[in-house]
Design an enzyme around this catalytic site. Structure first.
Site, mmCIF file in Angstrom:
data_model
loop_
_atom_site.group_PDB
_atom_site.id
_atom_site.type_symbol
_atom_site.label_atom_id
_atom_site.label_comp_id
_atom_site.label_asym_id
_atom_site.label_seq_id
_atom_site.Cartn_x
_atom_site.Cartn_y
_atom_site.Cartn_z
ATOM 1 N N ARG A 1 -24.199 -115.816 -27.199
ATOM 2 C CA ARG A 1 -24.045 -116.888 -26.206
ATOM 3 C C ARG A 1 -22.587 -116.986 -25.761
ATOM 4 O O ARG A 1 -22.270 -117.399 -24.656
ATOM 5 C CB ARG A 1 -24.511 -118.230 -26.774
ATOM 6 C CG ARG A 1 -25.927 -118.574 -26.354
ATOM 7 C CD ARG A 1 -26.365 -119.961 -26.763
ATOM 8 N NE ARG A 1 -26.792 -119.999 -28.144
ATOM 9 C CZ ARG A 1 -26.278 -120.800 -29.067
ATOM 10 N NH1 ARG A 1 -25.316 -121.646 -28.772
ATOM 11 N NH2 ARG A 1 -26.739 -120.765 -30.300
ATOM 12 N N LYS B 1 -28.580 -112.685 -5.666
ATOM 13 C CA LYS B 1 -28.667 -112.355 -4.234
ATOM 14 C C LYS B 1 -27.823 -111.127 -3.901
ATOM 15 O O LYS B 1 -28.047 -110.069 -4.463
ATOM 16 C CB LYS B 1 -28.257 -113.575 -3.414
ATOM 17 C CG LYS B 1 -28.817 -114.904 -3.928
ATOM 18 C CD LYS B 1 -30.314 -114.998 -3.845
ATOM 19 C CE LYS B 1 -30.772 -116.408 -4.204
ATOM 20 N NZ LYS B 1 -32.183 -116.530 -4.455
ATOM 21 N N TYR C 1 -28.527 -125.489 -0.718
ATOM 22 C CA TYR C 1 -29.714 -124.877 -1.290
ATOM 23 C C TYR C 1 -30.574 -125.996 -1.879
ATOM 24 O O TYR C 1 -30.063 -126.853 -2.609
ATOM 25 C CB TYR C 1 -29.313 -123.848 -2.347
ATOM 26 C CG TYR C 1 -30.489 -123.443 -3.180
ATOM 27 C CD1 TYR C 1 -31.610 -122.882 -2.578
ATOM 28 C CD2 TYR C 1 -30.518 -123.680 -4.543
ATOM 29 C CE1 TYR C 1 -32.720 -122.550 -3.323
ATOM 30 C CE2 TYR C 1 -31.626 -123.343 -5.301
ATOM 31 C CZ TYR C 1 -32.728 -122.784 -4.681
ATOM 32 O OH TYR C 1 -33.826 -122.472 -5.422
ATOM 33 N N ASP D 1 -20.142 -123.018 -3.548
ATOM 34 C CA ASP D 1 -21.229 -122.049 -3.672
ATOM 35 C C ASP D 1 -21.039 -121.041 -2.541
ATOM 36 O O ASP D 1 -21.238 -121.351 -1.361
ATOM 37 C CB ASP D 1 -22.577 -122.776 -3.559
ATOM 38 C CG ASP D 1 -23.773 -121.837 -3.682
ATOM 39 O OD1 ASP D 1 -23.607 -120.619 -3.489
ATOM 40 O OD2 ASP D 1 -24.892 -122.334 -3.950
HETATM 41 C C1 LIG Z 1 -27.021 -120.773 -1.799
HETATM 42 C C2 LIG Z 1 -27.790 -120.714 -3.090
HETATM 43 N N1 LIG Z 1 -27.255 -121.244 -4.190
HETATM 44 C C3 LIG Z 1 -27.921 -121.215 -5.376
HETATM 45 C C4 LIG Z 1 -29.175 -120.651 -5.483
HETATM 46 C C5 LIG Z 1 -29.878 -120.653 -6.819
HETATM 47 O O1 LIG Z 1 -29.800 -119.370 -7.392
HETATM 48 P P1 LIG Z 1 -30.880 -118.770 -8.409
HETATM 49 O O2 LIG Z 1 -32.161 -118.590 -7.646
HETATM 50 O O3 LIG Z 1 -30.246 -117.506 -8.870
HETATM 51 O O4 LIG Z 1 -31.056 -119.769 -9.521
HETATM 52 C C6 LIG Z 1 -29.764 -120.087 -4.359
HETATM 53 C C7 LIG Z 1 -31.123 -119.503 -4.455
HETATM 54 O O5 LIG Z 1 -31.797 -119.295 -3.464
HETATM 55 C C8 LIG Z 1 -29.060 -120.109 -3.131
HETATM 56 O O6 LIG Z 1 -29.581 -119.584 -2.007
#
Ligand SMILES: Cc1ncc(COP(=O)(O)O)c(C=O)c1O
Length: 376
Positions: A35, A186, A86, A161
């Protein structure tokens, strides 16, 4: 991204980091348990940290990384976030607000004056600011440098983000942010075959708190997935170059299509804050959204008529994906019902366009329920 995170050079030693499958480590070292540390995770962290300019810690998904940051919010403090983010992030922040953990202030992050007002809070400044730029799925652009300056002035931390851009296009730490967050699921990993999140910071006190969040909350990615993510990262530059040039072509053609009433893409001149995007990014990226002229059913019909492109959620893979975002019950109700979000891949752009054009011109009936029962 090609050379970082490789093992030290030794005769007949491996060029790639081995996949180390060991949850426990021999006593006598600094770490002792997976971890906290694992050699394969570390290789990926070295490479991504080098790209973003800070110390990287990986998590088992983007949401796990986001929640590690949310866990740092002081009890009851004010947190500013984008009104569009998101959907999973927005839902979670609203939950924390309802639980009394934070006081959430949602704001239009394209509006510098509104952002400053929300951070200053008329004498009750925010402790944290969470922005996403460009936002998912509205493609709004926030001025990272200006927001970081205001946040720092009021003693707040800024987390960004940066999933839609990846570090090859946007490096928020260089613009004053305290933490950059990626859903490495992604564009970074790039092949739609794993879940991974990452936090990068150049503040050593924050870096220590972040690794503690992984150790205590336990959202650790597997060594195998970390290996795959590093393998994906090696080709990030060429994948993004191709996907972005495709996205520019598709956005321009969509903007001239009679069945499309709006296109949101920072590479189009009329996009709100396109000048900010130009200043703070090295390109408009591979994500775009568009509005189908018609209603939700018309947009659904377009998604179902697609043949080469895939109707699926997620983004940043080599294959072009698109979806009607409002099919998710949790999506922000301010997102238009006829909005389609598209993650442009690395196929031949004329093939993508031919498919999209035939789907937009199709008149078939909607014959399939695509609304998931649960999920974000
Ligand atoms: C802009 C953005 N941030 C965070 C996330 C969350 O990521 P994860 O699906 O890897 O948990 C996503 C997922 O679609 C996203 O598009």
């Amino acid at each position: 991204m090609v050379q970082a995170g490789r093992p030290a050079v030794t005769p007949d030693g491996p060029v790639n980091p081995p996949i180390v499958l060991s949850s426990t480590l021999h006593a006598g070292g600094e770490h002792g348990y997976m971890r906290d540390w694992n050699a394969t995770l570390d290789a990926f962290e070295q490479a991504l940290g080098a790209l973003d300019g800070g110390k990287c810690t990986v998590f088992s998904s983007g949401m796990a990384a986001a929640n590690a940051v949310f866990d740092l919010f002081p009890q009851g403090s004010a947190v500013v976030a984008s009104q569009f983010s998101y959907t999973g992030v927005t839902v979670r922040l609203k939950e924390l607000h309802e639980l009394g953990r934070i006081q959430l202030r949602l704001v239009d992050i394209t509006d510098d004056v509104a952002v400053e007002k929300a951070i200053s809070g008329d004498g009750e400044p925010a402790s944290w600011v969470w922005i996403e730029t460009p936002t998912n799925p509205m493609m709004e652009i926030c001025d990272i440098e200006a927001t970081a300056a205001v946040a720092r002035h009021f003693g707040a931390y800024l987390a960004v983000d940066s999933t839609f851009m990846t570090p090859i296009r946007q490096r928020p730490l260089e613009l004053g942010a305290h933490i950059v967050m990626h859903s490495a699921t992604k564009g970074i990993a790039g092949h739609s075959d794993l879940l991974m999140g990452a936090l990068v910071t150049n503040d050593s006190a924050l870096a220590a708190k972040i690794i503690d969040r992984r150790v205590l909350l336990g959202a650790v990615p597997s060594a195998f997935d970390s290996y795959l993510a590093l393998r994906g990262l090696r080709t990030l530059a060429v994948r993004i170059d191709k996907a972005e040039s495709n996205a520019q072509i598709i956005a321009e053609r969509l903007a001239n299509h009679p069945k499309v009433s709006a296109v949101y893409y920072p590479g189009l001149g009329g996009h709100k804050n396109a000048d900010v995007a130009k200043r703070q990014t090295d390109g408009p990226g591979f994500m775009l959204s568009f509005i189908v002229d018609g209603d939700a059913e018309d947009a659904e019909r377009v998604c179902q008529a697609i043949k080469l492109v895939t109707y699926a959620t997620s983004l940043g893979g080599v294959e072009t994906l698109m979806e009607r975002r409002r099919r998710w019950p949790s999506e922000n109700l301010a997102v238009p019902e006829n909005l389609i979000r598209m993650s442009v891949g690395i196929e031949n752009p004329n093939d993508i366009w031919a498919d999209l054009d035939q789907a937009l011109n199709s008149t078939g009936s909607v014959n399939q329920q695509t609304q998931p029962k649960i999920g974000y």
